[in-house]
Design an enzyme around this catalytic site. Structure first.
Site, short mmCIF file in Angstrom:
data_model
loop_
_atom_site.label_atom_id
_atom_site.label_comp_id
_atom_site.label_asym_id
_atom_site.label_seq_id
_atom_site.Cartn_x
_atom_site.Cartn_y
_atom_site.Cartn_z
N GLU A 9 -17.55 2.76 2.39
CA GLU A 9 -18.62 1.84 2.83
C GLU A 9 -19.25 2.23 4.15
O GLU A 9 -20.46 2.10 4.33
CB GLU A 9 -18.09 0.40 2.99
CG GLU A 9 -17.52 -0.21 1.76
CD GLU A 9 -16.01 -0.15 1.76
OE1 GLU A 9 -15.41 -1.11 1.35
OE2 GLU A 9 -15.45 0.88 2.19
N ASP A 82 -13.19 -0.46 0.03
CA ASP A 82 -12.02 -1.27 0.42
C ASP A 82 -11.25 -1.80 -0.79
O ASP A 82 -11.82 -2.04 -1.86
CB ASP A 82 -12.48 -2.45 1.29
CG ASP A 82 -12.85 -2.01 2.70
OD1 ASP A 82 -12.51 -0.86 3.07
OD2 ASP A 82 -13.49 -2.78 3.42
N ASP A 84 -10.27 -4.50 -2.33
CA ASP A 84 -10.33 -5.92 -2.70
C ASP A 84 -11.48 -6.12 -3.70
O ASP A 84 -12.10 -5.15 -4.14
CB ASP A 84 -10.53 -6.81 -1.46
CG ASP A 84 -11.76 -6.43 -0.64
OD1 ASP A 84 -12.59 -5.63 -1.12
OD2 ASP A 84 -11.90 -6.93 0.49
N GLU A 86 -14.48 -7.25 -3.37
CA GLU A 86 -15.78 -6.77 -2.88
C GLU A 86 -15.86 -5.25 -2.95
O GLU A 86 -16.87 -4.68 -3.35
CB GLU A 86 -15.99 -7.26 -1.44
CG GLU A 86 -17.42 -7.57 -1.08
CD GLU A 86 -18.00 -8.75 -1.85
OE1 GLU A 86 -19.20 -8.68 -2.18
OE2 GLU A 86 -17.27 -9.72 -2.15
N TYR A 298 -5.06 -2.96 6.06
CA TYR A 298 -6.27 -3.68 5.66
C TYR A 298 -6.21 -5.14 6.11
O TYR A 298 -5.20 -5.82 5.93
CB TYR A 298 -6.45 -3.60 4.14
CG TYR A 298 -7.80 -4.08 3.68
CD1 TYR A 298 -8.97 -3.59 4.24
CD2 TYR A 298 -7.91 -5.05 2.68
CE1 TYR A 298 -10.21 -4.03 3.82
CE2 TYR A 298 -9.15 -5.49 2.25
CZ TYR A 298 -10.29 -4.97 2.81
OH TYR A 298 -11.52 -5.42 2.39
N ARG A 300 -8.03 -7.88 5.27
CA ARG A 300 -8.35 -9.02 4.41
C ARG A 300 -7.23 -9.17 3.39
O ARG A 300 -7.22 -8.50 2.36
CB ARG A 300 -9.71 -8.84 3.72
CG ARG A 300 -10.87 -8.91 4.71
CD ARG A 300 -12.23 -8.92 4.03
NE ARG A 300 -13.28 -8.97 5.04
CZ ARG A 300 -13.86 -7.90 5.57
NH1 ARG A 300 -13.47 -6.70 5.21
NH2 ARG A 300 -14.81 -8.03 6.48
N HIS A 344 -2.13 -6.96 -1.25
CA HIS A 344 -1.95 -6.00 -0.17
C HIS A 344 -0.81 -6.44 0.72
O HIS A 344 -0.33 -7.56 0.65
CB HIS A 344 -3.22 -5.92 0.69
CG HIS A 344 -4.48 -5.85 -0.10
ND1 HIS A 344 -4.74 -4.81 -0.97
CD2 HIS A 344 -5.54 -6.69 -0.19
CE1 HIS A 344 -5.90 -5.02 -1.54
NE2 HIS A 344 -6.41 -6.15 -1.10
#
Length: 692
Positions: A9, A82, A84, A86, A298, A300, A344
């Site tokens: 990203e 990432d 997740d 998203e 990570y 989140r 995670h």
């Protein structure tokens, strides 16, 4: 020429990963999402299984061209967004745009950006997980159906620029409900009686507990007088001494919500700032000779799970630094909430050997402060429990019981490194009691009755609101910061003294939502919707069916609202102020940041002024002006003279409307980390504690 393209990203992440993978790989950044639903239309076909219509995001032309050109020149392409929902959606959209075969293992995920983790991840690529993608799509489409249907209604019935969001609306409701609780709160009187007693030359502070075995609350001055009369002239005798050894375990390592809460309590960080800095620590910091390294896992996550490798490294560090008695004999497991995904690990340092002191030279001040918080919290979570000796003493005087309690740390354990903060800023202190024995008579030094009144529930701070959203299963780790940001930008709530208060506009929109879309504001309904999205992610629910069940109830409500919702006219309230440009009367208007003063002659006259909040204190410099609240360019509150610029008096501390009893100079409220709020003199050494 490299034969493999890796797409992530952000440029920072690309830079870090590029160093680990070497010259055979080209690493490029997509700069976040490359496709989305267009802003100009609904773009969801409700008659065709809620089929979304995606377009490439405006302004991404150069990025997309670069990715496509590079993609044509390489043999392999990996998508490493990432780990997740998203990130999975970003990978899927990139695959669609570049025409990649999604049945092939083109997705690479890693929980930390370190050389070993990244290289290992590229040995085990997988296919794009469509359950994750569908969960993200479902959330996006649900939010679009709510926002793009209700918002135009609010524009038409209230005023332009308003919006309604699924999670945002519930969050505003919570803030309004709390404000109503505060308004409706009726304080109740209660009293305490504290005795200072002497034992072996030391003072013991004991508080009235009750009569005999019965605990009693004192509700009036008459009850106080009766108790004081009853104990007058009678000896204070130790009736019972209870000693216990208490073990205290550390808080678990951080998850997203607990990191946001603790950073607010201890570092005074806003939620968005915490996430921004955590992102920087995750994506990579240049450590000089060691190169660029991701310092934390990570950020989140809603899991407190820790890898065996991290546990082993932490144990070795603790044994070497503090001694084997501070290390865990067996790995500690922490309970998880019912809504936790456990996808995670917890947020932890990628290596506990990179201590905050060693990282100091490579980090900004705020990066270091957040890294230290994460490092200390993780290390403490891997340490032995603290052991406290506690003592509770019942002291009898004519069948009236006073109770004293104390504790002292016998073994620090994890407390040597870190102790969790509290929402009210309270601090745990050791209260030592001298050795006391049953039958021992204590000498009375002083008996002090105090009147109190119960307090209303506090307004939400960002930390407390995040905690409440999490407890109620509303939103997920990635949504807390943007939700709080959005409700402020819309002008539905404002921050006063770092606490949320609803605006008049927020209450108007909330009342309309409550009348026509009660399920959108229902906490249980919203929580269930989050649970359904989780089931989609786990492959246990069909995303089209989940949306369909919602839309079946939502569509008739929408039609009813369009027909029945009456227009709301937000009338301008006339003020006493006169416009200094044209002489017309000024009126109160509601804007993004709450109320402000505007000329009633708009649009001919566009004069506006902030609403001045007075402290009621006369300026000590010019003696004619009044000290008022002002805001700096960075929205920090300070206090200045109303005669500015003629009088340049300013103070960061809030002046109070009485003078120093010692020298008659101005008193101010000073906020100190350890002492809390103190009233201090601006000229002499006078100071007094407050209950604030």
């Amino acid at each position: 020429m490299a034969d493999t393209l890796v797409i992530v990203e952000s440029p920072a992440k690309a830079k870090t990963i590029g160093k680990y993978l070497g010259s055979k790989y080209t690493v490029k950044a997509s700069m976040g999402h490359v496709r989305d639903l267009p802003k100009s239309q609904m773009a969801v076909d409700v008659t065709n299984n809620y089929e979304p219509k995606y377009i490439t995001i405006r302004g991404k032309g150069d990025v997309l061209k670069s990715l496509k050109d590079t993609a044509k020149k390489v043999k392999k392409i990996y998508l490493a967004a990432d780990p997740d929902r998203e990130g999975e959606a970003i990978a899927w959209h990139l695959a669609q745009y570049l025409g990649l075969d999604t049945s092939q293992p083109i997705r690479v995920v890693f929980n930390e950006i370190t050389k070993d983790a990244v290289r290992d991840a590229f040995k085990h690529p997988r296919r794009i997980n469509m359950d994750l993608v569908n969960a993200q799509q479902a959330r996006r489409i649900l939010d679009r159906l709510v926002g793009y249907n209700i918002s135009p209604l609010l524009w038409k019935k209230v005023r332009k620029g308003l919006s309604a969001g699924r999670v945002q609306s519930v969050t505003v409701k919570m803030i309004i409900d709390r404000e109503n609780e505060i308004k409706q709160f009726v304080p109740e009187e209660y009293w305490t009686i504290t005795g200072q007693l002497i034992a072996e030359g030391q003072t013991v502070e004991a508080r009235f507990h009750g009569f005999g075995e019965e605990k009693v609350e004192i509700r009036s001055k008459d009850e106080v007088d009766e108790i004081l009369k009853r104990i007058e002239g009678h000896p204070f005798v130790v009736k019972k001494v209870t000693k216990r050894e208490r073990r205290r375990n550390p808080a678990p390592p951080f998850i997203t919500s607990s990191l946001q809460q603790e950073a607010a309590r201890k570092l005074n960080f806003r939620t968005a700032k915490t996430m921004m800095i955590a992102q920087q620590l995750y994506e990579g910091i240049d450590l000089g000779k060691e190169g660029t390294v991701g310092l934390i896992t990570y950020m989140r996550t809603d899991s407190t799970r820790v890898s065996a490798t991290a546990q082993t490294e932490a144990k070795a560090y603790i044994e070497e630094k503090f001694g084997s008695e501070y290390a865990l004999k067996e790995a500690r497991t922490h309970g998880k909430s019912e809504t936790a995904q456990d996808a995670h690990e917890a947020i932890r340092p990628t290596s506990v050997l990179r201590t905050p002191d060693e990282m100091k030279a490579h980090l900004s001040r705020d990066q270091l402060r957040l890294y230290r918080l994460i490092w200390e919290r993780f290390l403490a979570s891997q340490m032995a429990a603290a052991v406290l000796d506690t003592m509770s003493v019942d002291i009898e005087v004519n069948d009236v019981i006073f109770r004293a309690s104390g504790s002292k740390v016998k073994f620090q354990g994890f407390m040597k490194v870190y102790v969790e903060g509290t929402d009210d800023g309270g601090k745990e202190e050791n209260t030592f009691l001298p050795p006391l024995e049953e039958g021992q008579t204590l000498q009375q030094q002083n008996i002090e009755p105090n009147q109190h009144f119960t307090q209303p529930p506090p307004r939400y701070t960002e930390a407390r609101l995040v905690k409440t959203l999490e407890e109620n299963g509303i939103g997920r780790p990635s949504t807390y910061a943007p939700t709080l940001d959005t409700i402020q930008k819309r002008g539905y709530v404002a921050l006063e003294d770092k606490r949320f208060v609803p605006t008049e506009l927020g209450e108007i929109v909330h009342s309309l939502m409550q009348e026509f879309f009660p399920e959108i504001l229902d906490v249980e309904f919203t929580s269930q919707m989050e649970s359904d999205l989780d089931k989609i992610e786990e492959g246990m629910a069909d995303w089209v069916k989940v949306i369909d069940e919602f839309y079946e109830d939502f569509e008739p409500r929408l039609k009813a609202a369009e027909e029945q919702m009456e227009e709301v006219e937000i009338k301008d309230e006339v003020s006493d102020e006169v416009c200094d440009l044209c002489g017309r009367q000024m009126v109160y208007k509601i804007g993004r940041f709450g109320k402000f003063l505007a000329c009633s002659g708009f649009p001919e006259c566009r004069n506006t002024k902030p609403i001045i909040k007075s402290t009621g204190v006369t300026c000590p410099t010019c003696k004619t002006g009044e000290i008022i609240e002002r805001k700096s360019k960075k929205s920090r509150l300070f206090y200045g003279c109303s005669n500015y610029p003629e009088c340049e008096f300013v103070s960061w501390d809030k002046p109070i409307a009485r003078n120093c009893p010692k020298c008659t100079a101005m008193l101010v409220e000073k906020k100190r980390k350890k002492q809390g709020v103190q009233v201090v003199c601006t000229q002499c050494d006078y100071r007094e504690e407050t209950d604030a």
